[in-house]
Design a protein around this motif. Structure first.
Motif, PDB file in Angstrom:
ATOM      1  N   SER A 455      67.775  77.087   1.372  1.00 13.22           N
ATOM      2  CA  SER A 455      67.318  77.199   3.005  1.00 13.22           C
ATOM      3  C   SER A 455      66.845  78.467   3.342  1.00 13.22           C
ATOM      4  N   TYR A 456      67.273  79.594   2.851  1.00 12.04           N
ATOM      5  CA  TYR A 456      66.885  80.756   3.385  1.00 12.04           C
ATOM      6  C   TYR A 456      66.180  81.777   2.366  1.00 12.04           C
ATOM      7  N   LYS A 459      62.940  79.099   0.832  1.00 14.06           N
ATOM      8  CA  LYS A 459      62.274  78.725   2.449  1.00 14.06           C
ATOM      9  C   LYS A 459      62.606  79.740   3.216  1.00 14.06           C
ATOM     10  N   ASN A 461      63.652  79.437   6.559  1.00 16.11           N
ATOM     11  CA  ASN A 461      64.592  78.622   7.728  1.00 16.11           C
ATOM     12  C   ASN A 461      65.454  79.972   8.061  1.00 16.11           C
TER      13      ASN A 461
END
Length: 598
Positions: A455-456, A459, A461
């Motif tokens: 997620s982080y 990517k 986000n």
């Protein structure tokens, strides 16, 4: 038999001596920022030997072209005969026609006292080794000795991580260790203390008092001990010493640069003029690097290349997580209150949270940008405001999120860092990003680790910071409704309008209205510009959400556009009790374990 062994030892010693490159540096013309470097390279077998100035420096990630400050180059053989010198490129000198030995001599101009460059003047000789000494790539594994001809008339003495041979002569086992060993030569003050059999030194070059040095060193001690607690132990420093080389003088340049067993700390702020509090953050950051980046080292930085820039996608961890601990350590060490620390999170958070750059690059790709931004220079305009987030800041806010997320599972970032230290730091096995991912899976479980990285890291986000801060009794809230423009603006040179000083931020009111860097805002809704009035106060006269007419000048031509001001996207961090809210016992317990304060 003893006689034979003695003869063998003698010849072995002669061979080793012949295989040692020697340097000597003098500072007779320090008043004009010049040093003279002489070096001898014996027992050569190649017909032509290349000598170069480095283009890079350990601790930096960009090119710096140190050859530009070298002139008066000469080369002779062992008998003093002048040798043929050719220049194959801007960074190298090819020397041929030698008799097995080459002596070189050159003048170095040095006048920037920071972590990257060198500075020579009558206050000190502040030497970053790659910016100072030539080297021969083919002789990089040889032992070196360097003699610093100190200015005794200026009471100079040498501070360096290099081991002493005699008086002002020091040695290095190879080129890399030499390049990684900054040296401060000045009339500095020395403070030392021992921790677990290791000596921590502060060589402080400043214009202040011995009492100020004592007070500051107590702060340094607290930082060292608080950071030791994160990992549970200090690294095994070479030769048992670690040295802070601090220059807090008016002619320095603000900087900090980590090395294996020492660090450069420079600032124009004196300890008496705010430096006692403001300089200690650099101490915290750079000493944390003794673990994270010097020994817990990205594979992409190994081997370090002195001829090209290394590109690493791990700087969000190497620099960013170090940046997260920078302020946290000051709080844990009692050098900053919990209130000061928590409220201070806002600046970095807002920079990352509000940046449009996350739509273009994730933290790994931001790290790839380092060769373009890490004190790199260019003359053409760039769009950093919209396409780059510092990996220091990006990694810092992700470190905060990871730490608080782990604490919700009765885990913590300290213990994850300990695990990475055991696997890749103590063993000095360079890591990959996948190694970091696997270590988090091992520590916190595959589902948690995969979610964080997918997620982080892979990517761009953002975590739920409101919920995370709430878990430690901190309120994260948007600022009161104040007008948001979308670029840095200040009064123009002739006080006739407000100059847009930077690129407008993608999606901001200014960007959508077509305003750009260099425009001069003459009026908004015909409200006159008042000399001495800040742009923020000027905007405060206007209503949010309503179209306004902006008159501006571009390249001397007056234009008009329409803009709708929106509320500021910035957030504040506050302890709940400061907002007349009552944190729960669980929140206070989590905060106490996080900040390690009562």
């Amino acid at each position: 038999m003893k006689f034979i062994l003695s003869i063998l030892a003698m010849f072995t010693g002669l061979f080793l001596t012949a295989q040692t490159n020697t340097y000597e540096i003098s500072f007779d013309n320090a008043v004009h920022h010049e040093a003279v470097v002489e070096a001898t390279f014996p027992d050569l077998t190649s017909d032509t030997v290349e000598f170069r100035m480095s283009r890079t420096s350990p601790g930096r990630y960009a090119l710096h072209e140190f050859a530009k400050n070298v002139y008066g180059f000469e080369a002779t053989d062992s008998k003093g005969n002048t040798l043929t010198v050719t220049r194959p490129n801007p960074y190298a000198w090819h020397v041929s026609g030698h008799d097995g030995t080459i002596n070189i001599k050159y003048i170095l101009f040095a006048n920037r006292g920071g972590g990257t460059y060198s500075q020579v003047d009558e206050t000190h000789a502040h030497l970053n080794i790659p910016a100072t000494f030539m080297f021969s790539p083919e002789l990089s594994e040889r032992k070196l000795e360097v003699t610093f001809n100190v200015r005794e008339d200026l009471d100079w003495k040498v501070a360096t991580q290099l081991p002493k041979v005699s008086e002002n002569t020091y040695s290095a086992p190879n080129l890399y260790y030499f390049m990684d060993s900054p040296t401060e030569i000045s009339n500095y003050m020395l403070r030392s203390f021992k921790v677990d059999g290791k000596t921590i030194n502060l060589a402080l070059h400043h214009n202040g008092t011995e009492a100020e040095a004592d007070t500051y060193f107590e702060k340094v001690k607290k930082v060292v001990l608080a950071e030791k607690e994160v990992y549970g132990e200090l690294p095994e420093f070479d030769y048992g010493n670690y040295t802070f080389l601090a220059c807090y003088i008016p002619n320095a340049s603000g900087d900090g640069m980590e090395h294996r067993n020492s660090t450069i700390l420079t600032s124009t702020r004196s300890l008496a003029d705010g430096g006692m509090e403001r300089n200690i953050g650099t101490v915290s950051h750079e000493f944390f690097h003794a673990w994270n980046v010097e020994r817990i080292r990205p594979k992409t930085l190994e081997p370090f290349d002195f001829e090209e820039a290394n590109m690493s996608g791990a700087l969000w961890f190497a620099e960013g997580f170090t940046s997260y601990y920078t302020g946290l350590i000051l709080c844990r060490a009692g050098l900053e209150s919990p209130k000061e620390y928590v409220e201070g999170l806002a600046g970095t958070f807002n920079y990352v949270w509000n940046s449009p750059a996350r739509q273009f690059f994730n933290p790994i790709e931001m790290s790839f940008q380092a060769p373009f931004v890490d004190a790199a220079t260019s003359v053409d305009p760039v769009n950093r405001e919209n396409m780059f987030i510092s990996y220091y800041s990006y990694g810092s806010v992700l470190g905060l999120a990871l730490d608080l997320s782990l604490r919700e599972k009765a885990l913590n970032l300290d213990d994850y860092m300990k695990l990475v230290w055991e696997k890749y730091g103590k063993t000095e096995i360079p890591y990959t990003i996948q190694n970091l991912h696997d270590a988090l899976n091992e520590y916190a479980g595959k589902s948690f680790g995969d979610n964080f990285f997918n997620s982080y890291i892979y990517k761009s986000n953002m975590p739920d910071y409101k919920a995370l801060m709430d878990s430690v009794g901190v309120i994260l809230e948007q600022l009161e409704a104040s007008p948001y423009f979308g670029a840095y603006v200040s009064m123009g040179a002739d006080d006739s309008g407000y100059a847009v000083r930077r690129n407008t931020s993608i999606g901001s009111p200014a960007y959508e209205a077509g305003l750009d860097n260099g425009d001069i805002i003459l009026s908004i809704n015909d409200k006159p510009v008042t000399t001495g009035q800040s742009f923020e106060d000027y905007l405060a006269q206007l209503n949010l959400g309503e179209p306004v007419e902006v008159k501006f000048s571009r390249y001397g031509i007056e234009k008009t556009t329409e803009m709708v001001l929106t509320p500021s996207p910035d957030y504040t961090f506050s302890l709940m009790e400061d907002k007349e809210a009552k944190p729960s016992k669980k929140m206070l317990k989590q905060r106490k374990e996080w900040l390690k304060v009562e």
